[in-house]
Design a protein around this motif. Structure first.
Motif, PDB file in Angstrom:
ATOM      1  N   GLY A 159      31.409  34.464  28.660  1.00  0.00           N
ATOM      2  CA  GLY A 159      30.219  33.660  28.912  1.00  0.00           C
ATOM      3  C   GLY A 159      30.231  33.186  30.348  1.00  0.00           C
ATOM      4  O   GLY A 159      31.215  33.412  31.072  1.00  0.00           O
ATOM      5  N   PRO A 160      29.155  32.516  30.784  1.00  0.00           N
ATOM      6  CA  PRO A 160      29.076  32.095  32.189  1.00  0.00           C
ATOM      7  C   PRO A 160      30.193  31.135  32.606  1.00  0.00           C
ATOM      8  O   PRO A 160      30.775  31.289  33.683  1.00  0.00           O
ATOM      9  CB  PRO A 160      27.709  31.429  32.291  1.00  0.00           C
ATOM     10  N   ILE A 161      30.523  30.155  31.758  1.00  0.00           N
ATOM     11  CA  ILE A 161      31.557  29.169  32.116  1.00  0.00           C
ATOM     12  C   ILE A 161      32.930  29.842  32.138  1.00  0.00           C
ATOM     13  O   ILE A 161      33.731  29.632  33.060  1.00  0.00           O
ATOM     14  CB  ILE A 161      31.537  27.981  31.136  1.00  0.00           C
ATOM     15  N   HIS A 162      33.192  30.670  31.121  1.00  0.00           N
ATOM     16  CA  HIS A 162      34.466  31.392  31.081  1.00  0.00           C
ATOM     17  C   HIS A 162      34.572  32.337  32.276  1.00  0.00           C
ATOM     18  O   HIS A 162      35.642  32.468  32.884  1.00  0.00           O
ATOM     19  CB  HIS A 162      34.590  32.176  29.768  1.00  0.00           C
ATOM     20  N   GLY A 163      33.458  32.999  32.621  1.00  0.00           N
ATOM     21  CA  GLY A 163      33.454  33.916  33.760  1.00  0.00           C
ATOM     22  C   GLY A 163      33.810  33.213  35.062  1.00  0.00           C
ATOM     23  O   GLY A 163      34.624  33.713  35.846  1.00  0.00           O
ATOM     24  N   VAL A 164      33.208  32.059  35.300  1.00  0.00           N
ATOM     25  CA  VAL A 164      33.502  31.290  36.517  1.00  0.00           C
ATOM     26  C   VAL A 164      34.970  30.870  36.540  1.00  0.00           C
ATOM     27  O   VAL A 164      35.648  30.974  37.566  1.00  0.00           O
ATOM     28  CB  VAL A 164      32.586  30.040  36.607  1.00  0.00           C
ATOM     29  N   SER A 165      35.471  30.417  35.392  1.00  0.00           N
ATOM     30  CA  SER A 165      36.868  29.957  35.344  1.00  0.00           C
ATOM     31  C   SER A 165      37.841  31.108  35.610  1.00  0.00           C
ATOM     32  O   SER A 165      38.848  30.930  36.296  1.00  0.00           O
ATOM     33  CB  SER A 165      37.174  29.304  33.989  1.00  0.00           C
ATOM     34  N   VAL A 166      37.545  32.300  35.084  1.00  0.00           N
ATOM     35  CA  VAL A 166      38.410  33.465  35.301  1.00  0.00           C
ATOM     36  C   VAL A 166      38.426  33.847  36.779  1.00  0.00           C
ATOM     37  O   VAL A 166      39.488  34.119  37.361  1.00  0.00           O
ATOM     38  CB  VAL A 166      37.945  34.658  34.434  1.00  0.00           C
ATOM     39  N   ILE A 167      37.247  33.863  37.400  1.00  0.00           N
ATOM     40  CA  ILE A 167      37.157  34.242  38.814  1.00  0.00           C
ATOM     41  C   ILE A 167      37.892  33.219  39.688  1.00  0.00           C
ATOM     42  O   ILE A 167      38.665  33.588  40.580  1.00  0.00           O
ATOM     43  CB  ILE A 167      35.683  34.367  39.249  1.00  0.00           C
ATOM     44  N   VAL A 168      37.657  31.937  39.436  1.00  0.00           N
ATOM     45  CA  VAL A 168      38.311  30.888  40.240  1.00  0.00           C
ATOM     46  C   VAL A 168      39.823  30.939  40.052  1.00  0.00           C
ATOM     47  O   VAL A 168      40.585  30.788  41.019  1.00  0.00           O
ATOM     48  CB  VAL A 168      37.755  29.495  39.860  1.00  0.00           C
ATOM     49  N   ARG A 169      40.259  31.178  38.821  1.00  0.00           N
ATOM     50  CA  ARG A 169      41.701  31.222  38.534  1.00  0.00           C
ATOM     51  C   ARG A 169      42.381  32.393  39.254  1.00  0.00           C
ATOM     52  O   ARG A 169      43.502  32.256  39.744  1.00  0.00           O
ATOM     53  CB  ARG A 169      41.918  31.324  37.028  1.00  0.00           C
ATOM     54  N   ASN A 170      41.704  33.522  39.330  1.00  0.00           N
ATOM     55  CA  ASN A 170      42.305  34.723  39.918  1.00  0.00           C
ATOM     56  C   ASN A 170      42.025  34.885  41.413  1.00  0.00           C
ATOM     57  O   ASN A 170      42.852  35.447  42.136  1.00  0.00           O
ATOM     58  CB  ASN A 170      41.804  35.975  39.189  1.00  0.00           C
ATOM     59  N   GLU A 171      40.850  34.419  41.864  1.00  0.00           N
ATOM     60  CA  GLU A 171      40.443  34.683  43.245  1.00  0.00           C
ATOM     61  C   GLU A 171      40.169  33.427  44.060  1.00  0.00           C
ATOM     62  O   GLU A 171      39.855  33.521  45.248  1.00  0.00           O
ATOM     63  CB  GLU A 171      39.197  35.583  43.258  1.00  0.00           C
ATOM     64  N   GLY A 172      40.224  32.264  43.412  1.00  0.00           N
ATOM     65  CA  GLY A 172      39.940  31.022  44.113  1.00  0.00           C
ATOM     66  C   GLY A 172      38.447  30.752  44.178  1.00  0.00           C
ATOM     67  O   GLY A 172      37.625  31.578  43.761  1.00  0.00           O
ATOM     68  N   VAL A 173      38.093  29.594  44.707  1.00  0.00           N
ATOM     69  CA  VAL A 173      36.677  29.202  44.804  1.00  0.00           C
ATOM     70  C   VAL A 173      35.897  30.198  45.655  1.00  0.00           C
ATOM     71  O   VAL A 173      34.726  30.472  45.402  1.00  0.00           O
ATOM     72  CB  VAL A 173      36.559  27.774  45.393  1.00  0.00           C
ATOM     73  N   ARG A 174      36.560  30.753  46.646  1.00  0.00           N
ATOM     74  CA  ARG A 174      35.900  31.711  47.531  1.00  0.00           C
ATOM     75  C   ARG A 174      35.344  32.911  46.753  1.00  0.00           C
ATOM     76  O   ARG A 174      34.340  33.507  47.144  1.00  0.00           O
ATOM     77  CB  ARG A 174      36.894  32.185  48.590  1.00  0.00           C
ATOM     78  N   GLY A 175      35.988  33.256  45.636  1.00  0.00           N
ATOM     79  CA  GLY A 175      35.569  34.407  44.842  1.00  0.00           C
ATOM     80  C   GLY A 175      34.174  34.265  44.260  1.00  0.00           C
ATOM     81  O   GLY A 175      33.450  35.261  44.133  1.00  0.00           O
ATOM     82  N   ILE A 176      33.781  33.043  43.888  1.00  0.00           N
ATOM     83  CA  ILE A 176      32.453  32.866  43.280  1.00  0.00           C
ATOM     84  C   ILE A 176      31.357  32.786  44.341  1.00  0.00           C
ATOM     85  O   ILE A 176      30.171  32.745  44.000  1.00  0.00           O
ATOM     86  CB  ILE A 176      32.399  31.617  42.367  1.00  0.00           C
ATOM     87  N   TYR A 177      31.748  32.746  45.615  1.00  0.00           N
ATOM     88  CA  TYR A 177      30.774  32.721  46.704  1.00  0.00           C
ATOM     89  C   TYR A 177      30.757  34.040  47.487  1.00  0.00           C
ATOM     90  O   TYR A 177      30.165  34.118  48.559  1.00  0.00           O
ATOM     91  CB  TYR A 177      31.043  31.560  47.653  1.00  0.00           C
ATOM     92  N   ARG A 178      31.383  35.076  46.939  1.00  0.00           N
ATOM     93  CA  ARG A 178      31.383  36.370  47.612  1.00  0.00           C
ATOM     94  C   ARG A 178      29.944  36.902  47.696  1.00  0.00           C
ATOM     95  O   ARG A 178      29.193  36.853  46.731  1.00  0.00           O
ATOM     96  CB  ARG A 178      32.256  37.363  46.846  1.00  0.00           C
ATOM     97  N   GLY A 179      29.555  37.391  48.869  1.00  0.00           N
ATOM     98  CA  GLY A 179      28.207  37.936  49.050  1.00  0.00           C
ATOM     99  C   GLY A 179      27.144  36.899  49.363  1.00  0.00           C
ATOM    100  O   GLY A 179      25.952  37.196  49.360  1.00  0.00           O
TER     101      GLY A 179
END
Length: 280
Positions: A19-39
């Protein structure tokens, strides 16, 4: 989420993001906050081009067609409004397509949890450069047909729905012109837009992200997706899309209203009376 389980049968699809919340948490956990701002840079340029065309061309086109067909440029007509909304949106989609292409590929890339085809670009300029060198101008406009359909669908209902909601709320809910009316009308518009625009948005994301010729075009992608993953696959990622499009629509339309008011106020103070059709 739109690329998750791409062309894989039901029961065999990996669910990296539940889901959207789980998706954000997975990305932040693996790639950091910068990962959700890619592009993000590409997204800014795309939105400037898209909404500049959509909002800039809509009213002149609507006024011109209403004057031509109805002999009254101020008269509202649903078919004319939808046609002008779709047309202005298509112009914006064409203008911004290369940037949306790179944005999609930048956002879909993950060194930790890859989903779909992966494209490793250092940044937006590197992405544009690689695509141009490898595929030419045609490569930069890969998937533009889906983008035109997507934005045409969304724009054909966004502005007409917004103005229709304003009229209905003013008439039946006794709401006066102002921020609350703009907020309510744009919320209605944002939800309707997401319902209409999400299926072509899913198709467009897959066309943009493909490597080689996995899909021959819009209808080939649509057919393969539904046959392999089921009808509701075209609504994958609906909630994250709604979470993005609602505030985007509210801010865009509400700020556009306030900007128009400000421009008219400035014009009335700066331009002489004759500019407004009055006798000197």
């Amino acid at each position: 989420m739109q690329l998750q389980g791409e062309l894989q049968s039901k029961g065999h699809q990996p669910h990296h993001y539940r889901g959207p919340i789980h998706g954000v948490s997975v990305i932040v956990r693996n790639e950091g906050v910068r990962g959700i701002y890619r592009g993000l840079g590409c997204a800014y340029v795309y939105q400037l081009l898209l909404n500049g065309c959509r909002l800039g061309f809509y009213e002149p086109m609507r006024h011109g067609l209403a004057s031509l067909l109805l002999n009254d440029g101020s008269k509202q007509n649903l078919p004319i409004n939808m046609f002008c909304g779709a047309s202005s949106g298509i112009i914006g989609a064409i203008a911004g397509s290369p940037f949306f292409l790179v944005k999609t590929r930048l956002q879909s890339f993950s060194p930790f949890l890859p989903v779909g085809t992966q494209h490793n670009y250092r940044n937006a300029l590197d992405g544009l450069s690689q695509i141009y060198k490898g595929e030419g101008v045609r490569g930069l406009y890969r998937g533009v047909g889906a983008a035109m359909i997507r934005t045409g669908f969304g724009s054909s209902v966004q502005l007409p729905t917004y103005f229709f909601a304003k009229r209905m709320l003013t008439k039946h809910a006794a709401m006066d012109e102002g921020a609350p009316l703009h907020l309510a009308s744009s919320t209605v518009s944002g939800f309707v837009v997401c319902c209409f625009m999400h299926p072509p948005d899913t198709i467009m994301s897959r066309l943009y992200n493909q490597h080689g010729d996995l899909y021959k075009g819009v209808f080939d992608c649509l057919g393969k997706t539904i046959r392999t993953e089921g009808l509701f696959a075209i609504y994958k990622g609906f909630l994250p899309h709604l979470a993005r499009i609602l505030p985007h629509t509210i801010l865009t339309l509400s700020l556009a209203e306030q900007t128009n008011k400000l421009v008219r106020k400035i014009e009335s103070r700066i331009l002489p009376a004759t500019e407004f059709g009055k006798d000197p």
